[in-house]
Scaffold this motif. Sequence first.
Motif, mmCIF file in Angstrom:
data_model
loop_
_atom_site.group_PDB
_atom_site.id
_atom_site.type_symbol
_atom_site.label_atom_id
_atom_site.label_comp_id
_atom_site.label_asym_id
_atom_site.label_seq_id
_atom_site.Cartn_x
_atom_site.Cartn_y
_atom_site.Cartn_z
ATOM 1 N N ARG A 100 0.823 -1.274 0.114
ATOM 2 C CA ARG A 100 0.023 0.049 -0.074
ATOM 3 C C ARG A 100 1.084 1.419 -0.104
ATOM 4 N NH1 ARG A 100 -2.887 -0.622 4.905
ATOM 5 N NH2 ARG A 100 -4.535 -1.755 3.793
ATOM 6 N N THR A 103 5.789 3.545 -4.259
ATOM 7 C CA THR A 103 6.192 4.039 -5.417
ATOM 8 C C THR A 103 7.319 3.168 -5.961
ATOM 9 O OG1 THR A 103 5.586 6.266 -4.724
ATOM 10 C CG2 THR A 103 7.139 6.268 -6.554
ATOM 11 N N ILE A 126 -3.186 -5.126 -3.236
ATOM 12 C CA ILE A 126 -2.095 -4.081 -3.712
ATOM 13 C C ILE A 126 -3.077 -2.723 -4.113
ATOM 14 C CG2 ILE A 126 -0.444 -3.582 -5.472
ATOM 15 C CD1 ILE A 126 -0.275 -6.413 -6.075
ATOM 16 N N GLU A 127 -2.871 -1.623 -3.158
ATOM 17 C CA GLU A 127 -3.554 -0.553 -3.629
ATOM 18 C C GLU A 127 -2.695 0.832 -3.297
ATOM 19 O OE1 GLU A 127 -6.795 -0.962 -0.571
ATOM 20 O OE2 GLU A 127 -5.338 -0.483 0.986
ATOM 21 N N ASP A 128 -3.288 1.853 -3.974
ATOM 22 C CA ASP A 128 -2.740 3.267 -3.738
ATOM 23 C C ASP A 128 -1.406 3.207 -4.214
ATOM 24 O OD1 ASP A 128 -5.338 4.375 -3.010
ATOM 25 O OD2 ASP A 128 -5.034 3.206 -1.198
ATOM 26 N N CYS A 129 -0.864 2.845 -5.405
ATOM 27 C CA CYS A 129 0.637 2.729 -5.818
ATOM 28 C C CYS A 129 0.689 3.641 -7.025
ATOM 29 C CB CYS A 129 1.157 1.375 -5.711
ATOM 30 S SG CYS A 129 1.073 0.653 -4.413
ATOM 31 N N TYR A 130 1.995 4.326 -7.121
ATOM 32 C CA TYR A 130 2.400 4.791 -8.408
ATOM 33 C C TYR A 130 3.490 3.957 -8.999
ATOM 34 C CZ TYR A 130 4.226 7.820 -11.936
ATOM 35 O OH TYR A 130 4.659 8.500 -13.285
ATOM 36 N N ILE A 138 2.037 -4.492 -12.769
ATOM 37 C CA ILE A 138 1.809 -5.314 -11.887
ATOM 38 C C ILE A 138 1.297 -6.599 -12.534
ATOM 39 C CG2 ILE A 138 -0.137 -6.308 -10.216
ATOM 40 C CD1 ILE A 138 -0.582 -3.402 -9.498
ATOM 41 N N ILE A 160 -6.503 -5.634 -6.568
ATOM 42 C CA ILE A 160 -5.565 -4.562 -6.828
ATOM 43 C C ILE A 160 -6.508 -3.542 -7.283
ATOM 44 C CG2 ILE A 160 -3.892 -3.758 -8.827
ATOM 45 C CD1 ILE A 160 -3.690 -6.987 -9.299
ATOM 46 N N ILE A 163 -4.255 1.897 -8.757
ATOM 47 C CA ILE A 163 -2.812 2.107 -9.445
ATOM 48 C C ILE A 163 -2.561 2.980 -10.452
ATOM 49 C CG2 ILE A 163 -0.875 0.500 -10.214
ATOM 50 C CD1 ILE A 163 -2.180 -0.149 -7.360
ATOM 51 N N THR A 164 -1.858 3.864 -10.390
ATOM 52 C CA THR A 164 -1.438 4.916 -11.729
ATOM 53 C C THR A 164 0.019 4.350 -11.978
ATOM 54 O OG1 THR A 164 -2.819 6.486 -10.786
ATOM 55 C CG2 THR A 164 -1.094 7.305 -12.254
ATOM 56 N N LEU A 190 -7.851 1.743 -12.086
ATOM 57 C CA LEU A 190 -6.489 1.905 -12.767
ATOM 58 C C LEU A 190 -6.330 2.906 -13.775
ATOM 59 C CD1 LEU A 190 -6.475 -2.051 -13.435
ATOM 60 C CD2 LEU A 190 -5.795 -0.763 -11.244
#
Length: 329
Positions: A100, A103, A126-130, A138, A160, A163-164, A190
């Motif tokens: 979580r 980056t 899997i969350e809130d990731c760049y 991923i 998931i 995600i950006t 996404l």
Amino acid sequence: WPLIEPLPSYGRGRELPGGRYMSLIHGNGLQDVVITGDNGTIDGQGSAWWDMWKKGTLPFTRPHLLELMNSSDVVVSNVVFQDSPFWNIHPVYCSNVVIRNVTVLAPHDSPNTDGIDPDSSSNVCIEDCYISTGDDLIAIKSGWDEYGMAYGRPSSHITIRRITGSSPFAGFAVGSETSGGVEHVLAEHLNFFSSGFGIHIKTNTGRGGFIRNVTVSDVTLDSVRYGLRIAGDVGGHPDDRYDRNALPVVDGLTIKNVQGQNIREAGSIKGIATSAFSRICLSNVKLNGGAAVRPWKCEAVSGAALDVQPSPCTELTSTSGMSFCTNSL
């Protein structure tokens, strides 16, 4: 960088026969693991490894930045992973994993620097990731050909979201190493830009295993070459002992609420002639380009398409596919 044994579900190093270099951060058989920080950076200084790979001078498979094996109750949060020699974050044979607010960064020309690859693992969030790397952002995996089938541990119950990122390859991927099976996956919210593929679900003859009950929803794409690709001809084999009759089963995939602009090709869904992909549902998928978007390409697939632009393949018009599609929305 000590050498360790290959993963049993791969049978050899992923790049080269024999062992593999241990990851910078490595753990096996752990419980209650927390890796966190105030967005501090773990720098793999991968450029020397990338150069060796490009020159063909590597004796063994490159190391990951973080690999946890046979571990449970894992939290990775608020950390920057940068310039991994190989895959960045690799939980394998793990359960109850949360990744979580992470980056992951590597140049777009860095080879095989996947962002986060859950592998033969279950109950993963899997969350809130760049993520911006040189390979899939991923990618869900579960072992390679005869070794993955023999090990027999699927990746399952994976969520998931939010995600950006950007990659010359895929934003969200399944495979191509799926010989232990992948099922019960939800990927939603996404946002991918300047990438090769928005969504790439991939397997191959000889993989065996299955990819089923996967939903990808609420996706925004900008300047992506292919919006969606589902393919049965991707990826090599560990050796010549793989079973050419081991055909994967791809069934029950739902792709919905996808909006794309500056898309070059809508994409393709191409199964295997002797193992057609079934119950593929596309709903509210609208992929637009500056010029005319190249049309869909489909082979050995059945399913349904509802409110899809450009117009979908005729293969996605089966009665059974429409029933599944309606029920899955």
